[in-house]
Design a protein around this motif. Structure first.
Motif, PDB file in Angstrom:
ATOM      1  N   HIS A  11      22.837  38.710  39.126  1.00 51.00           N
ATOM      2  CA  HIS A  11      24.136  38.098  38.857  1.00 51.00           C
ATOM      3  C   HIS A  11      25.204  39.019  39.430  1.00 51.00           C
ATOM      4  O   HIS A  11      25.366  40.147  38.970  1.00 51.00           O
ATOM      5  CB  HIS A  11      24.365  37.922  37.345  1.00 51.00           C
ATOM      6  CG  HIS A  11      23.404  36.969  36.717  1.00 51.00           C
ATOM      7  ND1 HIS A  11      23.490  35.606  36.881  1.00 51.00           N
ATOM      8  CD2 HIS A  11      22.325  37.186  35.939  1.00 51.00           C
ATOM      9  CE1 HIS A  11      22.514  35.018  36.227  1.00 51.00           C
ATOM     10  NE2 HIS A  11      21.778  35.953  35.649  1.00 51.00           N
ATOM     11  N   TRP A  12      25.889  38.536  40.457  1.00 53.82           N
ATOM     12  CA  TRP A  12      26.952  39.321  41.080  1.00 53.82           C
ATOM     13  C   TRP A  12      28.213  39.156  40.245  1.00 53.82           C
ATOM     14  O   TRP A  12      28.588  38.052  39.889  1.00 53.82           O
ATOM     15  CB  TRP A  12      27.180  38.839  42.511  1.00 53.82           C
ATOM     16  CG  TRP A  12      26.007  39.113  43.402  1.00 53.82           C
ATOM     17  CD1 TRP A  12      24.952  38.286  43.651  1.00 53.82           C
ATOM     18  CD2 TRP A  12      25.776  40.303  44.156  1.00 53.82           C
ATOM     19  NE1 TRP A  12      24.071  38.891  44.519  1.00 53.82           N
ATOM     20  CE2 TRP A  12      24.551  40.120  44.846  1.00 53.82           C
ATOM     21  CE3 TRP A  12      26.482  41.493  44.320  1.00 53.82           C
ATOM     22  CZ2 TRP A  12      24.025  41.101  45.684  1.00 53.82           C
ATOM     23  CZ3 TRP A  12      25.956  42.461  45.156  1.00 53.82           C
ATOM     24  CH2 TRP A  12      24.742  42.262  45.826  1.00 53.82           C
ATOM     25  N   ASP A  63      21.492  32.924  46.452  1.00 56.50           N
ATOM     26  CA  ASP A  63      22.743  33.623  46.113  1.00 56.50           C
ATOM     27  C   ASP A  63      23.640  33.758  47.346  1.00 56.50           C
ATOM     28  O   ASP A  63      24.864  33.748  47.235  1.00 56.50           O
ATOM     29  CB  ASP A  63      22.475  34.982  45.454  1.00 56.50           C
ATOM     30  CG  ASP A  63      21.873  36.022  46.393  1.00 56.50           C
ATOM     31  OD1 ASP A  63      20.806  35.747  46.984  1.00 56.50           O
ATOM     32  OD2 ASP A  63      22.466  37.111  46.534  1.00 56.50           O
ATOM     33  N   GLU A  64      23.033  33.847  48.527  1.00 59.09           N
ATOM     34  CA  GLU A  64      23.812  33.967  49.759  1.00 59.09           C
ATOM     35  C   GLU A  64      24.429  32.631  50.156  1.00 59.09           C
ATOM     36  O   GLU A  64      25.598  32.581  50.552  1.00 59.09           O
ATOM     37  CB  GLU A  64      22.914  34.506  50.881  1.00 59.09           C
ATOM     38  CG  GLU A  64      22.458  35.936  50.623  1.00 59.09           C
ATOM     39  CD  GLU A  64      21.338  36.413  51.524  1.00 59.09           C
ATOM     40  OE1 GLU A  64      21.197  37.644  51.673  1.00 59.09           O
ATOM     41  OE2 GLU A  64      20.591  35.578  52.082  1.00 59.09           O
ATOM     42  N   ARG A  66      25.239  30.217  48.219  1.00 59.37           N
ATOM     43  CA  ARG A  66      26.335  29.944  47.269  1.00 59.37           C
ATOM     44  C   ARG A  66      27.589  30.735  47.641  1.00 59.37           C
ATOM     45  O   ARG A  66      28.686  30.204  47.621  1.00 59.37           O
ATOM     46  CB  ARG A  66      25.898  30.259  45.844  1.00 59.37           C
ATOM     47  CG  ARG A  66      24.932  29.247  45.285  1.00 59.37           C
ATOM     48  CD  ARG A  66      24.506  29.599  43.887  1.00 59.37           C
ATOM     49  NE  ARG A  66      23.617  28.579  43.355  1.00 59.37           N
ATOM     50  CZ  ARG A  66      22.782  28.780  42.354  1.00 59.37           C
ATOM     51  NH1 ARG A  66      22.712  29.962  41.762  1.00 59.37           N
ATOM     52  NH2 ARG A  66      22.000  27.804  41.932  1.00 59.37           N
ATOM     53  N   THR A 135      26.199  44.341  41.489  1.00 57.69           N
ATOM     54  CA  THR A 135      25.028  44.011  40.694  1.00 57.69           C
ATOM     55  C   THR A 135      24.047  45.167  40.778  1.00 57.69           C
ATOM     56  O   THR A 135      24.218  46.089  41.572  1.00 57.69           O
ATOM     57  CB  THR A 135      24.354  42.701  41.194  1.00 57.69           C
ATOM     58  OG1 THR A 135      23.451  42.225  40.196  1.00 57.69           O
ATOM     59  CG2 THR A 135      23.613  42.899  42.506  1.00 57.69           C
TER      60      THR A 135
END
Length: 188
Positions: A11-12, A63-64, A66, A135
């Motif tokens: 979670h960043w 995640d990238e 997004r 993160t």
């Protein structure tokens, strides 16, 4: 090389969302808005270098996609390197750009070789840096020779028009040792 899909991806978080906070020295590096390349060059007393590990077209991680605002499973250019100080890997960096935005943008990521992408992004005033997020980086996503749990990482997105380049930087233990030294000593 395909990436490892994690059951619990990281979670960043931005500075306001981060709890507990890293130590002050770590926060100083994680949230520094200036060029990491320049800071590493100064710390290493000009002993900075870039070692490319892999680069090429890949399916981007969720995640990238997004962060870049592109569909899941989008293709992108992925570049992974070590940023070294006096020969030691200090930072593992992974930079990605969606194929749809990169092609025709004029940015030739495949031509960088051992040059620093960060220096290129900071020298082109058309790029605007987005918010820094941090993160604890998954060990499974690190190269085997530096694989370790709970390493701090940061990322930000550099945008120029339709082009977005997501740059993630993982701070390795050797950097923290070098940064803790009272004064950098040039190599013999």
């Amino acid at each position: 090389m395909p990436h490892t899909v994690l059951a619990h991806p990281p979670h960043w978080r931005n500075a306001a969302q981060l709890h507990p906070l890293p130590a002050v020295a770590e926060r100083d590096w994680l949230f520094d808005q200036d060029s990491l390349t320049r800071r590493l060059t100064a710390l290493s007393v000009n002993g900075f270098s870039v070692t490319p590990l892999q680069e090429g077209w890949q399916t981007l991680r969720l995640d990238e996609t997004r962060a870049l605002g592109v569909p899941a499973q989008a293709q992108g250019w992925v570049r992974e390197v070590f940023l070294r100080g006096n020969g030691q890997p200090w930072v593992f960096a992974r930079s990605v750009a969606a194929r749809s935005a990169l092609e025709g943008s004029g940015l030739a990521l495949d031509q960088l070789g051992s040059r620093s992408l960060g220096e290129l992004l900071f020298s082109d005033r058309a790029f605007q840096r987005g918010e820094l997020q941090v993160t604890r980086y998954p060990a499974a996503w690190l190269p085997a020779e530096v694989r370790s749990e709970q390493l701090w990482a940061r990322r930000s997105c550099f945008r120029r028009g339709e082009l977005a380049v997501l740059v993630a930087e993982v701070f390795l233990p050797a950097l923290w040792l070098a940064a803790a030294q009272p004064q950098a000593v040039p190599p013999l």
